[in-house]
Design a protein around this motif. Structure first.
Motif, PDB file in Angstrom:
ATOM      1  N   TYR A 125      -2.558   2.995  11.471  1.00 23.03           N
ATOM      2  CA  TYR A 125      -2.312   4.426  11.656  1.00 23.03           C
ATOM      3  C   TYR A 125      -3.293   5.280  10.856  1.00 23.03           C
ATOM      4  CZ  TYR A 125       2.189   3.038  13.678  1.00 23.03           C
ATOM      5  OH  TYR A 125       3.164   2.475  14.462  1.00 23.03           O
ATOM      6  N   GLY A 126      -4.206   4.642  10.156  1.00 25.30           N
ATOM      7  CA  GLY A 126      -5.183   5.373   9.363  1.00 25.30           C
ATOM      8  C   GLY A 126      -4.684   5.794   7.994  1.00 25.30           C
ATOM      9  N   ARG A 127      -3.562   5.243   7.553  1.00 26.90           N
ATOM     10  CA  ARG A 127      -3.020   5.583   6.237  1.00 26.90           C
ATOM     11  C   ARG A 127      -3.635   4.679   5.172  1.00 26.90           C
ATOM     12  NH1 ARG A 127       3.312   5.206   7.673  1.00 26.90           N
ATOM     13  NH2 ARG A 127       2.524   3.177   8.388  1.00 26.90           N
ATOM     14  N   TRP A 128      -3.951   5.274   4.019  1.00 31.06           N
ATOM     15  CA  TRP A 128      -4.463   4.494   2.907  1.00 31.06           C
ATOM     16  C   TRP A 128      -3.345   3.631   2.333  1.00 31.06           C
ATOM     17  CZ3 TRP A 128      -9.631   4.749   2.016  1.00 31.06           C
ATOM     18  CH2 TRP A 128     -10.313   5.866   2.505  1.00 31.06           C
ATOM     19  N   LEU A 129      -3.601   2.339   2.181  1.00 32.22           N
ATOM     20  CA  LEU A 129      -2.604   1.417   1.644  1.00 32.22           C
ATOM     21  C   LEU A 129      -2.752   1.326   0.131  1.00 32.22           C
ATOM     22  CD1 LEU A 129      -2.905  -1.358   4.367  1.00 32.22           C
ATOM     23  CD2 LEU A 129      -1.101   0.362   4.138  1.00 32.22           C
ATOM     24  N   VAL A 130      -1.667   1.613  -0.580  1.00 30.43           N
ATOM     25  CA  VAL A 130      -1.767   1.760  -2.027  1.00 30.43           C
ATOM     26  C   VAL A 130      -0.592   1.123  -2.762  1.00 30.43           C
ATOM     27  CG1 VAL A 130      -2.994   3.954  -1.781  1.00 30.43           C
ATOM     28  CG2 VAL A 130      -0.500   3.960  -2.041  1.00 30.43           C
ATOM     29  N   ARG A 131      -0.833   0.889  -4.055  1.00 31.17           N
ATOM     30  CA  ARG A 131       0.246   0.723  -5.026  1.00 31.17           C
ATOM     31  C   ARG A 131       0.488   2.112  -5.594  1.00 31.17           C
ATOM     32  NH1 ARG A 131      -3.187  -3.497  -6.871  1.00 31.17           N
ATOM     33  NH2 ARG A 131      -2.411  -5.581  -6.384  1.00 31.17           N
ATOM     34  N   LEU A 132       1.751   2.483  -5.750  1.00 29.79           N
ATOM     35  CA  LEU A 132       2.055   3.838  -6.209  1.00 29.79           C
ATOM     36  C   LEU A 132       2.772   3.804  -7.551  1.00 29.79           C
ATOM     37  CD1 LEU A 132       2.050   6.878  -5.445  1.00 29.79           C
ATOM     38  CD2 LEU A 132       4.285   6.495  -4.383  1.00 29.79           C
ATOM     39  N   TYR A 133       2.385   4.735  -8.432  1.00 35.70           N
ATOM     40  CA  TYR A 133       2.973   4.840  -9.770  1.00 35.70           C
ATOM     41  C   TYR A 133       3.392   6.282 -10.023  1.00 35.70           C
ATOM     42  CZ  TYR A 133       0.435   0.433 -10.311  1.00 35.70           C
ATOM     43  OH  TYR A 133      -0.049  -0.840 -10.136  1.00 35.70           O
ATOM     44  N   ASP A 134       4.464   6.463 -10.767  1.00 34.24           N
ATOM     45  CA  ASP A 134       4.896   7.823 -11.074  1.00 34.24           C
ATOM     46  C   ASP A 134       4.066   8.400 -12.221  1.00 34.24           C
ATOM     47  OD1 ASP A 134       5.871   6.789 -13.482  1.00 34.24           O
ATOM     48  OD2 ASP A 134       7.983   6.907 -12.894  1.00 34.24           O
ATOM     49  N   GLY A 135       4.463   9.577 -12.689  1.00 40.19           N
ATOM     50  CA  GLY A 135       3.689  10.260 -13.716  1.00 40.19           C
ATOM     51  C   GLY A 135       3.644   9.549 -15.044  1.00 40.19           C
ATOM     52  N   SER A 136       4.549   8.583 -15.240  1.00 41.31           N
ATOM     53  CA  SER A 136       4.548   7.801 -16.478  1.00 41.31           C
ATOM     54  C   SER A 136       3.833   6.471 -16.308  1.00 41.31           C
ATOM     55  CB  SER A 136       5.994   7.534 -16.932  1.00 41.31           C
ATOM     56  OG  SER A 136       6.679   8.745 -17.157  1.00 41.31           O
ATOM     57  N   GLY A 137       3.314   6.237 -15.099  1.00 40.64           N
ATOM     58  CA  GLY A 137       2.603   4.990 -14.837  1.00 40.64           C
ATOM     59  C   GLY A 137       3.503   3.837 -14.429  1.00 40.64           C
TER      60      GLY A 137
END
Length: 296
Positions: A125-137
């Motif tokens: 779908y053209g979405r970047w595949l990522v690991r996601l972290y909140d503001g505290s990492g």
């Protein structure tokens, strides 16, 4: 000639349970970002580089596993999958709204969120595949899996982090979220019809095996087959590199998770025994239970 003996490989989830009893603290959390990594993080751009950590200051949560950014870019949490929101006449699946709500609450009032690109970079779908972290990492993927609001998935050969699979098993054993709902049940592959597709867990007895240049097609009865790259099953632990070895799976049961896609077959394809429903597997993590030849 000695008769062929089979043993069922201990499923990944069972191995994880044993690990948890041995080392109960291992599963608590996937590694958080260090302060140094967050300080050095670059602001997200249109040309992100694999291996770099990026920070984002404006976003919108679309659902439990995807976000939109202010510049029009879209992100997909590439190691987890949440249930589906209502879409194009299809009803909302159980715990889809809860996953979106929890993700939104986790990220709201953060000055920045952080992400790292996964090796396959984008989905279809053209979405970047990522690991996601909140503001505290802290890993957002781990948070959602731990709440029982997401399945772990391995969409490429690198595979999802082991800590995520361990975290999923804890949620599963405790019957959290999706693991207490029918949405997570294992479907009988032989009974599946074109009106039921998308992400699911399914199981069935191997009915037939065929191949192309690069893939094995493992028929589970009815109209459904699992497609697995040949080099994955040729690796140590399986050592399947010939049709004769692959045929030994016939009559054995496998359990697999992934996206079941349906295709319209021509009369010629039907005559050749093609399967209309195909679930493609790109990592052996997605095989929850697999028969293997007993080395004895």
């Amino acid at each position: 000639m000695k008769p062929i003996k089979y043993s069922v490989r201990i499923p990944l989830v069972l191995s994880i349970v044993l690990l948890l009893f041995i080392s109960p603290r291992i599963y608590a959390q996937c590694s958080a970002l260090t302060e140094a990594a967050m300080e050095k993080a670059n602001e997200w751009s249109g040309n992100p580089i694999l291996g770099q950590t990026y920070k984002v200051k404006s976003w919108y949560v679309q659902d439990g596993d995807s976000l939109s950014l202010a510049n029009g870019h879209r992100l997909r949490l590439g190691q987890i999958n949440t249930t589906e929101m209502a879409h194009k006449g299809r009803p909302e699946q159980a715990y889809a709204q809860q996953a979106k709500t929890q993700l939104n609450q986790k990220l709201q009032q953060q000055k920045f969120i952080y992400l790292q690109l996964l090796p396959n970079i984008k989905d279809h779908y053209g979405r970047w595949l990522v690991r996601l972290y909140d503001g505290s990492g802290v890993s957002v993927d781990t948070f959602l899996v731990g709440q029982g609001l997401a399945y772990v998935i391995s969409m490429n050969e690198q595979g999802a982090e082991n800590c995520l699979w361990q975290r999923e098993e804890v949620a599963r054993r405790n019957g959290l979220g999706i693991w207490q709902a029918p949405v997570s049940r294992v479907h009988a592959a032989a009974l599946l019809k074109p009106n039921l597709g998308g992400f699911m867990r399914m199981a069935g007895e191997v009915n037939d095996v065929s191949d192309s240049q690069h893939y094995w097609y493992i028929g589970l009865g009815g109209q459904v087959a699992v497609r697995i790259p040949k080099h994955l099953l040729a690796a140590p632990g399986f050592n399947i590199d010939t049709p004769k070895k692959m045929q030994r799976w016939v009559g054995q049961t496998i359990t697999v998770r992934g996206w079941l896609a349906w295709r319209k077959l021509t009369k010629k394809q039907l005559k050749k025994g093609f399967h209309a429903g195909v679930m493609s597997v790109s990592h052996l993590h997605m095989l929850e239970q697999t028969p293997v030849l007993n080395s004895n």
